[in-house]
Design a protein around this motif. Structure first.
Motif, PDB file in Angstrom:
ATOM      1  N   PRO A  18      22.955 -10.257   8.423  1.00 32.16           N
ATOM      2  CA  PRO A  18      22.223  -9.018   8.720  1.00 32.16           C
ATOM      3  C   PRO A  18      20.786  -9.274   9.161  1.00 32.16           C
ATOM      4  CG  PRO A  18      23.514  -8.770   6.719  1.00 32.16           C
ATOM      5  CD  PRO A  18      23.573 -10.228   7.085  1.00 32.16           C
ATOM      6  N   ALA A  19      20.126 -10.229   8.504  1.00 33.53           N
ATOM      7  CA  ALA A  19      18.739 -10.539   8.882  1.00 33.53           C
ATOM      8  C   ALA A  19      18.675 -11.143  10.274  1.00 33.53           C
ATOM      9  CB  ALA A  19      18.128 -11.486   7.857  1.00 33.53           C
ATOM     10  N   ILE A  20      19.633 -12.001  10.604  1.00 31.50           N
ATOM     11  CA  ILE A  20      19.659 -12.609  11.938  1.00 31.50           C
ATOM     12  C   ILE A  20      19.864 -11.544  12.999  1.00 31.50           C
ATOM     13  CG2 ILE A  20      21.001 -14.130  13.443  1.00 31.50           C
ATOM     14  CD1 ILE A  20      21.456 -15.947  11.045  1.00 31.50           C
ATOM     15  N   ALA A  21      20.790 -10.598  12.734  1.00 29.76           N
ATOM     16  CA  ALA A  21      21.042  -9.535  13.710  1.00 29.76           C
ATOM     17  C   ALA A  21      19.794  -8.679  13.911  1.00 29.76           C
ATOM     18  CB  ALA A  21      22.204  -8.670  13.221  1.00 29.76           C
ATOM     19  N   GLU A  22      19.093  -8.368  12.823  1.00 32.14           N
ATOM     20  CA  GLU A  22      17.887  -7.552  12.934  1.00 32.14           C
ATOM     21  C   GLU A  22      16.802  -8.295  13.715  1.00 32.14           C
ATOM     22  OE1 GLU A  22      14.687  -5.267   9.980  1.00 32.14           O
ATOM     23  OE2 GLU A  22      16.480  -6.253   9.173  1.00 32.14           O
ATOM     24  N   ALA A  23      16.665  -9.609  13.442  1.00 32.10           N
ATOM     25  CA  ALA A  23      15.637 -10.387  14.134  1.00 32.10           C
ATOM     26  C   ALA A  23      15.935 -10.487  15.627  1.00 32.10           C
ATOM     27  CB  ALA A  23      15.551 -11.789  13.519  1.00 32.10           C
ATOM     28  N   MET A  24      17.209 -10.712  15.988  1.00 30.09           N
ATOM     29  CA  MET A  24      17.563 -10.819  17.396  1.00 30.09           C
ATOM     30  C   MET A  24      17.394  -9.485  18.117  1.00 30.09           C
ATOM     31  SD  MET A  24      18.255 -13.868  18.291  1.00 30.09           S
ATOM     32  CE  MET A  24      17.028 -14.472  17.140  1.00 30.09           C
ATOM     33  N   ALA A  25      17.681  -8.385  17.428  1.00 29.76           N
ATOM     34  CA  ALA A  25      17.475  -7.066  18.040  1.00 29.76           C
ATOM     35  C   ALA A  25      16.000  -6.854  18.354  1.00 29.76           C
ATOM     36  CB  ALA A  25      17.990  -5.970  17.106  1.00 29.76           C
ATOM     37  N   ASP A  70      31.858  -1.838   9.288  1.00 28.19           N
ATOM     38  CA  ASP A  70      32.733  -2.102   8.147  1.00 28.19           C
ATOM     39  C   ASP A  70      34.004  -2.806   8.591  1.00 28.19           C
ATOM     40  OD1 ASP A  70      31.026  -0.974   6.311  1.00 28.19           O
ATOM     41  OD2 ASP A  70      31.866   1.053   6.565  1.00 28.19           O
ATOM     42  N   ARG A  71      34.345  -2.604   9.844  1.00 25.71           N
ATOM     43  CA  ARG A  71      35.557  -3.218  10.377  1.00 25.71           C
ATOM     44  C   ARG A  71      35.261  -4.441  11.245  1.00 25.71           C
ATOM     45  NH1 ARG A  71      39.623  -0.770  14.849  1.00 25.71           N
ATOM     46  NH2 ARG A  71      41.266  -2.330  14.612  1.00 25.71           N
ATOM     47  N   VAL A  72      34.190  -4.390  12.021  1.00 18.89           N
ATOM     48  CA  VAL A  72      33.814  -5.495  12.905  1.00 18.89           C
ATOM     49  C   VAL A  72      32.575  -6.179  12.338  1.00 18.89           C
ATOM     50  CG1 VAL A  72      33.076  -6.156  15.220  1.00 18.89           C
ATOM     51  CG2 VAL A  72      34.769  -4.332  14.912  1.00 18.89           C
ATOM     52  N   HIS A  73      32.695  -7.462  12.083  1.00 20.59           N
ATOM     53  CA  HIS A  73      31.603  -8.239  11.518  1.00 20.59           C
ATOM     54  C   HIS A  73      31.184  -9.291  12.554  1.00 20.59           C
ATOM     55  CE1 HIS A  73      32.189  -6.699   7.340  1.00 20.59           C
ATOM     56  NE2 HIS A  73      33.413  -6.482   7.823  1.00 20.59           N
ATOM     57  N   VAL A  74      29.994  -9.134  13.091  1.00 21.25           N
ATOM     58  CA  VAL A  74      29.481 -10.064  14.109  1.00 21.25           C
ATOM     59  C   VAL A  74      28.550 -11.054  13.422  1.00 21.25           C
ATOM     60  CG1 VAL A  74      28.301 -10.299  16.313  1.00 21.25           C
ATOM     61  CG2 VAL A  74      29.645  -8.246  15.828  1.00 21.25           C
ATOM     62  N   LEU A  75      28.933 -12.305  13.443  1.00 18.58           N
ATOM     63  CA  LEU A  75      28.192 -13.364  12.756  1.00 18.58           C
ATOM     64  C   LEU A  75      27.406 -14.156  13.792  1.00 18.58           C
ATOM     65  CD1 LEU A  75      31.061 -14.591  10.379  1.00 18.58           C
ATOM     66  CD2 LEU A  75      29.547 -12.598  10.142  1.00 18.58           C
ATOM     67  N   GLY A  76      26.115 -13.924  13.845  1.00 20.74           N
ATOM     68  CA  GLY A  76      25.265 -14.640  14.790  1.00 20.74           C
ATOM     69  C   GLY A  76      24.859 -15.989  14.248  1.00 20.74           C
ATOM     70  N   VAL A  77      25.069 -17.029  15.022  1.00 18.46           N
ATOM     71  CA  VAL A  77      24.870 -18.392  14.529  1.00 18.46           C
ATOM     72  C   VAL A  77      23.981 -19.169  15.490  1.00 18.46           C
ATOM     73  CG1 VAL A  77      27.125 -18.395  13.403  1.00 18.46           C
ATOM     74  CG2 VAL A  77      26.905 -19.314  15.729  1.00 18.46           C
TER      75      VAL A  77
END
Length: 804
Positions: A216-223, A7-14
């Motif tokens: 969120p979808a990018i983070a899930e896919a990379m995980a 909620d405080r840290v937003h990691v935007l994977g690009v």
């Protein structure tokens, strides 16, 4: 592992240099309104963030070692780069922005250590497509993988995969799971095309089309991918990537302590899981302990779309920067706008393209996208439609149009406040004063040296060449080599020239001073031929002081050098400079004196030097003789006469190779020192039965080198060659045919055709041709022509009276 507060840290994977990612980043930052933005890139550039509002992309961060500028790395940004979108957001909203990647001070120092161990930089970590930021070059990252300038100042990457590691491609894995055989196409369909508004969509549909956040979808896919292939120091990404992620986490921890509001992190998609789940601090500290460090400076420099293209060798490059720029700057109806622009460009080329063509091309792209099962038309569909409809199937025209628009070459700009070395500032001032601005697109420049501006522009380009900044390249023959008042250049500014300027700053603070110092340094070590070429370049660059130093070194070196080949190679550029130096109002008297001395030494040593040479050495000597002759002609007077006298001795020397003798005789004949009858006699002796056939063939090759027209106009010489060939036995003929084929094959087609016609005439009319003395005249065939000529001359009546 401890998860961070999302909620405080937003990691935007690009994906670096992706317009869809850039637009999504901008929208997400507007939504979360962060207090701090952390961006993947070198922390040494934190002080340069404030200049972002004054820059015009594409630009690049440049980090280099001041003591060794060739050790450098670039971090390019385009208008459609997600990191640039984050920087622009911070600048426009007054939000703090910092870079969070592993410092360049460590990565450049690591290269130094690795090169000391095995002669090259250690292999970059690997694991993913570079645009997702796992398969990395050896110099940090940011803005899309940096371009490595350590071993290649032009920015070519030199990193290699770590030995024994298998490279995983997350983009390829995800595309394969989705049923795609092309990872690029999958990413464009899923991410890059998501923000492009389909034709015919309403504003409400357009808003819904791009509202959902992809992160969120990018983070899930990379995980999932990292769990599949493994991550960390022992995974396919390697120790380097683990250290980078450890440093990012340390920066993020410090930011969370110093900032109360939200924090946005913009990084390569591969790193997202590593920043959402933190290991113990001690583990990251251990990974970073003992890293080497060096002093690093950073600045902004202009960049180009051409250097962002994957075809340039840039590891994080994209296939089509021009298309991506178009998608980012024209989100509504991009296909229609692209094809309309293609039609405009074709009309500029006088091609009949109407609005109906464009409409039909748009319809075709939609049909192709539907047939291929794509959510929207992409670059492939647009290219096919442009070729089929706009270019009416003309593939070459379509390829030219497509290549220009796909790259969409453009060059960025930096502000006057950007940190620069004094040499860069001086060049910028010179460019403004001469109205000669750098541009990425190659352009031709013709200079008139009789004009002050033309001379100053020419001197600047030559000075830059002397310090290794090849902004301009001479077009055609070497500039002013024939003593004309014109020079022709092709100018193209490449980003790596900024690094070359920084490297050249060790020679001086101005272009003139740096070129002067560089020339003096080269003169101290140069061999004799290089010295004469350097003297010529000094004249072109108007470096009078440096020219004096070169002439002094040249005089001393010429007195010591006894190698006849060095003397012959050194003479032509020196003679050109001595003859044409006054085109630039330069005093070349000293050069003329040195050239005359060199020619005298060549004359003295040329006769014994041509004896006993093999075929290759004889060919080189014949070429050197041509060069010396041109130099002697430029010097003229007694120098030329003495040189021709030396050639007289070579032309009749039996121990000289046939090729050298033939060349000497040709020069003497062209110079008027050898009449046709004497030349025929020498060729007859060279082609006599007592001369080996190969020597005769080499003699003819040397004689005819450069032009065979002499055989067309002198049928007596052609007859001698013809008789010699007819008299050869089968074995001798087979031996000399390759040599003669090499000789005659070098002539232009019209020359060969004319020689063939003359040879056929020999067979019809006799050995010496139809016009030669001794030809048999057919009186019956000649009678009408004689009667007509007599009538024109008024001789017919007189002839009749005499006959009566």
């Amino acid at each position: 592992m401890a998860p961070v507060d999302t909620d405080r840290v937003h990691v935007l994977g690009v994906r670096h240099h992706g317009p869809g990612s850039a637009r999504s980043v901008a929208a997400e930052l507007e939504r979360i309104a962060p207090e701090l933005v952390l961006i993947e890139g070198p922390p040494e550039a934190d002080e340069l963030v404030g200049l972002v509002g004054e820059l015009t992309p594409p630009v690049s961060l440049l980090a280099y070692v001041p003591a060794e500028p060739a050790r450098a790395a670039f971090w390019p940004f385009a208008a459609f780069s997600p990191e640039w979108a984050a920087l622009r957001y911070a600048a426009e909203h007054g939000v703090r922005a910092r870079f969070c990647d592993l410092p360049a001070a460590h990565t450049l120092a690591e290269d130094d250590r690795a090169e000391g161990a095995d002669g090259k930089g250690e292999g970059g970590g690997a694991g993913a497509d570079a645009n997702l930021d796992a398969k990395r070059p050896e110099h940090g990252s940011g803005g899309g993988a940096p371009e490595d300038g350590t071993t290649a100042p032009d920015g070519a990457e030199s990193a290699e995969q770590e030995p024994g590691r298998e490279v995983a491609d997350p983009l390829g894995m995800l595309a394969e799971a989705a049923g795609y055989d092309d990872p690029e196409r999958w990413w464009e369909d899923i991410v890059e095309g998501r923000a492009a508004v389909p034709a015919g969509s309403s504003p409400a549909d357009a808003g819904a089309h791009s509202a959902a956040s992809p992160f969120p979808a990018i983070a899930e896919a990379m995980a999932a991918v990292r769990a599949e292939v493994g991550a960390g120091p022992d995974g396919p990404a390697g120790l380097r990537e683990a250290r980078r992620e450890a440093h990012m986490r340390q920066v993020l921890r410090k930011a969370m302590k110093s900032v109360d509001g939200r924090i946005a992190v913009v990084c390569g998609a591969w790193h997202v899981p590593a920043l959402l789940d933190h290991p113990r601090v001690s583990e990251d500290t251990a990974l970073l302990r003992g890293l080497p460090k060096t002093k690093v400076a950073a600045t902004w420099i202009p960049w180009t779309h051409g250097r962002l293209a994957a075809a340039s060798g840039y590891r994080a490059g994209v296939r089509s920067p021009g298309w991506y720029h178009h998608l980012f700057t024209a989100p509504d109806r991009p296909v229609e706008r692209w094809l309309a622009e293609a039609g405009r460009r074709l009309r500029e080329l006088d091609q009949p393209v109407s609005s109906a063509h464009v409409i039909e091309a748009v319809r075709l792209t939609q049909a192709l996208a539907a047939l291929r099962g794509r959510p929207a038309a992409g670059l492939e569909e647009v290219a096919d439609a442009a070729e089929s409809v706009l270019c009416e199937g003309a593939r070459a025209r379509a390829h030219l149009l497509h290549s220009r628009m796909v790259v969409g070459e453009r060059m960025g700009a930096v502000s006057a406040d950007t940190p620069q070395v004094p040499l860069q500032r001086d060049l910028a001032a010179e460019q403004r004063g001469l109205r000669l601005q750098p541009k990425a697109e190659p352009r031709d420049l013709d200079l008139d040296l009789r004009e002050e501006t033309g001379r100053r522009r020419s001197a600047l380009l030559h000075r830059l060449g002397l310090i290794g900044v090849e902004w301009g390249r001479p077009r055609g023959d070497s500039v002013r080599s024939r003593g004309t008042f014109r020079e022709s250049w092709t100018l193209a500014w490449r980003p790596e020239l900024e690094l070359a300027l920084i490297e050249a700053a060790v020679w001086g603070t101005t272009v003139e001073a740096a070129a002067d110092a560089r020339v003096r340094s080269l003169a101290a070590e140069a061999a004799l031929p290089d010295l004469t070429a350097l003297a010529e370049r000094c004249l072109h660059a108007e470096l009078g002081g440096a020219l004096d130093a070169v002439v002094s070194a040249l005089t001393a070196r010429a007195a010591e050098d006894a190698d006849i080949e060095h003397l012959m190679a050194a003479l032509p550029p020196l003679a050109r400079s001595a003859r044409y130096g006054d085109v630039r109002r330069s005093d070349s008297a000293a050069l003329r004196g040195v050239a005359a001395q060199l020619l005298a030494r060549v004359r003295a040593g040329i006769v014994p030097a041509v004896s006993g040479l093999d075929d290759d050495a004889a060919a080189a000597m014949a070429g050197a003789i041509d060069g010396v002759h041109r130099a002697a002609v430029l010097l003229g007077g007694d120098d030329e006469a003495a040189w021709l006298a030396a050639l007289e001795r070579i032309a009749v020397r039996e121990s000289a190779p046939g090729r050298v003798c033939g060349r000497a005789n040709r020069i003497l004949h062209d110079s008027g020192r050898l009449c046709d009858s004497d030349l025929s006699g020498r060729l007859s002796r060279a082609a006599s039965r007592g001369t080996p056939p190969t020597r005769t063939a080499h003699w003819i090759e040397g004689f005819l080198s450069g032009s065979g027209l002499l055989l067309v106009h002198d049928t007596a010489l052609l007859g001698i060659v013809d008789r010699w060939l007819n008299g050869l036995g089968a074995d001798a003929f087979i031996e000399v045919v390759p040599l003669l084929r090499r000789t005659f094959g070098a002539f232009a087609a019209p020359e060969r055709r004319a020689i063939g016609d003359s040879a056929r005439a020999l067979g019809r009319y006799g050995e010496a041709g139809a016009a030669s003395a001794g030809d048999t005249v057919d009186a019956r065939r000649a009678e009408p022509a004689v009667a007509a000529a007599a009538g024109l001359l008024g001789l017919a009546a007189a002839g009749a009276e005499a006959g009566g």
